[in-house]
Design an enzyme around this catalytic site. Structure first.
Site, PDB file in Angstrom:
ATOM      1  N   HIS A 171      -2.560   7.394   7.210  1.00 25.50           N
ATOM      2  CA  HIS A 171      -1.465   8.013   6.643  1.00 25.50           C
ATOM      3  C   HIS A 171      -2.143   9.497   6.189  1.00 25.50           C
ATOM      4  CE1 HIS A 171       2.211   6.196   6.048  1.00 25.50           C
ATOM      5  NE2 HIS A 171       1.956   5.063   5.466  1.00 25.50           N
ATOM      6  N   CYS A 203       6.169  -0.102   6.773  1.00 25.00           N
ATOM      7  CA  CYS A 203       5.691   0.767   6.038  1.00 25.00           C
ATOM      8  C   CYS A 203       6.864   1.261   5.102  1.00 25.00           C
ATOM      9  CB  CYS A 203       5.383   2.002   7.153  1.00 25.00           C
ATOM     10  SG  CYS A 203       4.946   3.563   6.213  1.00 25.00           S
ATOM     11  N   LEU A 204       6.605   1.716   3.777  1.00 25.65           N
ATOM     12  CA  LEU A 204       7.541   2.407   3.148  1.00 25.65           C
ATOM     13  C   LEU A 204       8.352   3.327   3.531  1.00 25.65           C
ATOM     14  CD1 LEU A 204       6.005   1.429  -0.352  1.00 25.65           C
ATOM     15  CD2 LEU A 204       7.670   0.129   0.858  1.00 25.65           C
ATOM     16  N   GLY A 235       0.770  -1.154  -0.130  1.00 24.25           N
ATOM     17  CA  GLY A 235       0.090   0.092   0.063  1.00 24.25           C
ATOM     18  C   GLY A 235       0.873   1.239  -0.035  1.00 24.25           C
ATOM     19  N   GLN A 286       3.010   9.673   1.329  1.00 22.83           N
ATOM     20  CA  GLN A 286       4.218   9.283   1.173  1.00 22.83           C
ATOM     21  C   GLN A 286       4.949   9.427  -0.102  1.00 22.83           C
ATOM     22  OE1 GLN A 286       2.493   5.195   1.948  1.00 22.83           O
ATOM     23  NE2 GLN A 286       4.330   4.971   3.153  1.00 22.83           N
ATOM     24  N   HIS A 330      -4.057   1.010   7.958  1.00 24.24           N
ATOM     25  CA  HIS A 330      -2.634   1.654   7.650  1.00 24.24           C
ATOM     26  C   HIS A 330      -2.729   2.772   6.589  1.00 24.24           C
ATOM     27  CE1 HIS A 330       1.694   1.091   7.606  1.00 24.24           C
ATOM     28  NE2 HIS A 330       1.583   1.898   6.661  1.00 24.24           N
ATOM     29  N   GLU A 331      -3.229   2.730   5.540  1.00 27.98           N
ATOM     30  CA  GLU A 331      -3.416   3.672   4.744  1.00 27.98           C
ATOM     31  C   GLU A 331      -4.042   4.687   5.041  1.00 27.98           C
ATOM     32  OE1 GLU A 331      -0.754   3.673   2.762  1.00 27.98           O
ATOM     33  OE2 GLU A 331      -0.253   1.310   3.121  1.00 27.98           O
TER      34      GLU A 331
END
Ligand code: ZN
Length: 156
Positions: free
Chosen positions: A134, A88-89, A46, A51, A130-131
Site C-alpha cells: 500500500h 482489503c478494507l 491491517g 487508506q 500487503h500493507e
C-alpha cells in the site's frame, strides 16, 4: 481518537508512493491511534496510512496478538510461499487468491522511533507484504489469481 474514512479502490490516494516519517509528532501519534481504531472498527487485520488518505509510510497490523505499529517498514527477507484468500478494507466485500511468501523478516521504526525487526509467518507474513505494498501505491487486486469473489459475513 477518531474513526477515519477508509478510502476505496478508485481513489487516487491509493496509487501514490508514501513519504518516510522522519520524526514523531503529536499529529502522527494521533494518526496512528486513529488508524488502530479505524482498523478495529472495520474488523480488518491491517491498515496503511494511505487508506485513510495520508501519504506517510505507516502501517498497523493485528493478526489477533495485539496491534503492531510499523513506521517506514522495509522487507529484508522472504521465503517459502502460501496461496490463499486475501481481502482489503479498500476493496470492501471482495476477496481473491494471492500467493505470498510464507515467511517475512522486516525492519521498521516503532512509535518511539526505535529501530525494530519483526519476523512473521503465515497470516502475519501476508499482512506485512500487503500493507507495505500500500505504501508504494499497490493493491492486492493487481496480484489476484483468477477473479475476485464476494465475501459474505456470518453474523454468528
Ligand atoms: Zn489493503
Amino acid at each position: 481518537m477518531a474513526i477515519r474514512e477508509i478510502r476505496v479502490k478508485g481513489d487516487d490516494v491509493l496509487t501514490k508512493v508514501c513519504k518516510e516519517v522522519t520524526k514523531m509528532t503529536p499529529r502522527t501519534e494521533e494518526l496512528i491511534e486513529d488508524m488502530i481504531e479505524t482498523m478495529y472498527e472495520a474488523n480488518g487485520v491491517g491498515l496503511a496510512a494511505p487508506q485513510v488518505g495520508v501519504l506517510k509510510r505507516i502501517v498497523v497490523i493485528d493478526v489477533g496478538e495485539g496491534p503492531i505499529v510499523m513506521i517506514n517498514p522495509v522487507i529484508l527477507e522472504t521465503s517459502g510461499s502460501q496461496t490463499g484468500d486475501e481481502g482489503c478494507l479498500s476493496v470492501p466485500g471482495k476477496a481473491g487468491q494471492v500467493t505470498r511468501p510464507n515467511y517475512v523478516r522486516a525492519s521498521f521504526l516503532n512509535e518511539d522511533m526505535d529501530e525494530c525487526i519483526i519476523e512473521g509467518e503465515e497470516l502475519l507474513a501476508r499482512a506485512i507484504c500487503h500493507e507495505v505494498e500500500h505504501l508504494d501505491g499497490h493493491l492486492y487486486t493487481e496480484k489476484v489469481e483468477g477473479a475476485l469473489h464476494d465475501v459474505t459475513y456470518d453474523e454468528d
